[in-house]
Design an enzyme around this catalytic site. Structure first.
Site, mmCIF file in Angstrom:
data_model
loop_
_atom_site.group_PDB
_atom_site.id
_atom_site.type_symbol
_atom_site.label_atom_id
_atom_site.label_comp_id
_atom_site.label_asym_id
_atom_site.label_seq_id
_atom_site.Cartn_x
_atom_site.Cartn_y
_atom_site.Cartn_z
ATOM 1 N N ARG A 131 10.667 7.277 3.393
ATOM 2 C CA ARG A 131 10.705 8.745 3.510
ATOM 3 C C ARG A 131 11.430 9.191 4.776
ATOM 4 O O ARG A 131 12.094 10.235 4.791
ATOM 5 C CB ARG A 131 9.285 9.290 3.455
ATOM 6 C CG ARG A 131 8.631 9.134 2.085
ATOM 7 C CD ARG A 131 7.134 9.311 2.131
ATOM 8 N NE ARG A 131 6.771 10.634 2.630
ATOM 9 C CZ ARG A 131 5.522 10.976 2.972
ATOM 10 N NH1 ARG A 131 4.545 10.072 2.883
ATOM 11 N NH2 ARG A 131 5.262 12.187 3.391
ATOM 12 N N ARG B 188 0.835 -1.196 0.000
ATOM 13 C CA ARG B 188 0.000 0.000 0.000
ATOM 14 C C ARG B 188 0.873 1.252 0.000
ATOM 15 O O ARG B 188 1.839 1.338 0.757
ATOM 16 C CB ARG B 188 -0.929 0.004 1.213
ATOM 17 C CG ARG B 188 -1.970 -1.101 1.184
ATOM 18 C CD ARG B 188 -2.831 -1.110 2.431
ATOM 19 N NE ARG B 188 -2.041 -1.402 3.629
ATOM 20 C CZ ARG B 188 -2.569 -1.549 4.840
ATOM 21 N NH1 ARG B 188 -3.868 -1.410 5.027
ATOM 22 N NH2 ARG B 188 -1.798 -1.825 5.870
ATOM 23 N N ASP C 84 1.107 5.607 0.205
ATOM 24 C CA ASP C 84 0.436 6.742 0.838
ATOM 25 C C ASP C 84 -0.031 7.759 -0.195
ATOM 26 O O ASP C 84 0.317 7.683 -1.384
ATOM 27 C CB ASP C 84 1.387 7.434 1.820
ATOM 28 C CG ASP C 84 1.760 6.549 2.998
ATOM 29 O OD1 ASP C 84 0.917 5.725 3.398
ATOM 30 O OD2 ASP C 84 2.884 6.683 3.504
#
Length: 266
Positions: free
Chosen positions: A207, A60, A62
């Site tokens: 990130r 998945r 974001d």
């Protein structure tokens, strides 16, 4: 009509979506103003199948994150040709999403659990002036970055480790241990790319790693700092989360016995 399982590769620009995961129950429309990639793909496949169709993805992503090779599996009518799934689904998808290929797979194939690795690329435009072209696919850092120092620092993350220092507080994973199989930082002109491969990733892990490598690249932190963060397991002292725009999911990797195209095979 008998069903069979298919694997499909999806390419998308995540900028206009609230992320991959559908926020409503299967079969219900997405919430107004919060379109999801999963919702769009399921609607398109359902149109081709002539019945509600649920998909499961390899990883998945974001809001704002892109993918060049997301892999999903779904169960659809066995008499459909794989090319028909690709063309039919793409015809029903918004311009920011397309299907790249579709292949029949074994009934026990699972897009998430059958994957042995996943790979991401984070791209940074490193120049004094912000980007105009390709800005939705680039992060921006105006201060000079030493990509070689970032690469050397990043090697401390290799192997199976507790990545608590690089997970978001909202991460729902039961534990923070992951195996980082590969990480590189390279420069080509004004572009600095960070590529990472692991068996799996925590929420915001890539990130957060990039956000901690940036102070090293700017010379604000020593190269050894990344290893110290890893050992300390304290998210509050690591770097900030890098923006989503520079992140692209390059795709999962599967064992050869899954019978998928070479680009997603180990």
């Amino acid at each position: 009509m008998p069903l069979r399982r298919y694997a499909m590769a999806i390419e998308y620009d995540g900028g206009e979506f609230s992320g991959w995961q559908r926020l409503t129950k299967h079969g219900e429309p997405d919430r107004e103003g919060a379109p999801t990639l999963q919702g769009a793909v399921e609607d398109a496949l359902g149109f081709v199948a002539g019945r509600p169709t649920e998909v499961v993805c390899a990883g998945r992503t974001d809001a704002g994150v892109h993918a060049s090779m997301q892999v999903v599996h779904f169960d659809g009518p066995a008499n459909r040709d794989p090319r028909g799934w690709v063309l039919g689904a793409t015809s029903q998808l918004p311009p920011a999403i397309c299907a790249r290929w579709c292949v029949p797979v074994a009934d026990d194939f699972h897009a998430r659990f059958s994957a042995r690795a996943r790979r991401y690329r984070y791209s940074i435009l490193n120049r004094p002036v912000r980007p105009a072209l390709r800005r939705q696919y680039l992060s921006w850092e105006r201060r000079p970055l030493d990509a070689d120092a970032m690469h050397r620092a990043a090697q401390a993350l290799l192997g199976e480790n507790d990545f608590s220092a690089f997970r978001t507080v909202h991460c729902q994973a039961p534990h923070a241990r992951r195996e980082l199989q590969f990480i590189s930082v390279t420069r080509s002109g004004d572009i600095v790319d960070v590529e990472v491969q692991a068996n799996a990733f925590l929420h915001h892990m890539v990130r957060n790693i990039v956000g901690s490598l940036l102070p090293v690249g700017r010379g604000e932190r020593p190269e050894a700092w990344i290893g110290q963060l890893l050992a300390g397991r304290d998210r509050t002292v690591a770097g900030p989360t890098a923006p989503s725009a520079g992140l692209v999911f390059l795709g999962p990797r599967y064992p050869a016995e899954c019978g998928l195209p070479a680009e997603v095979t180990l």
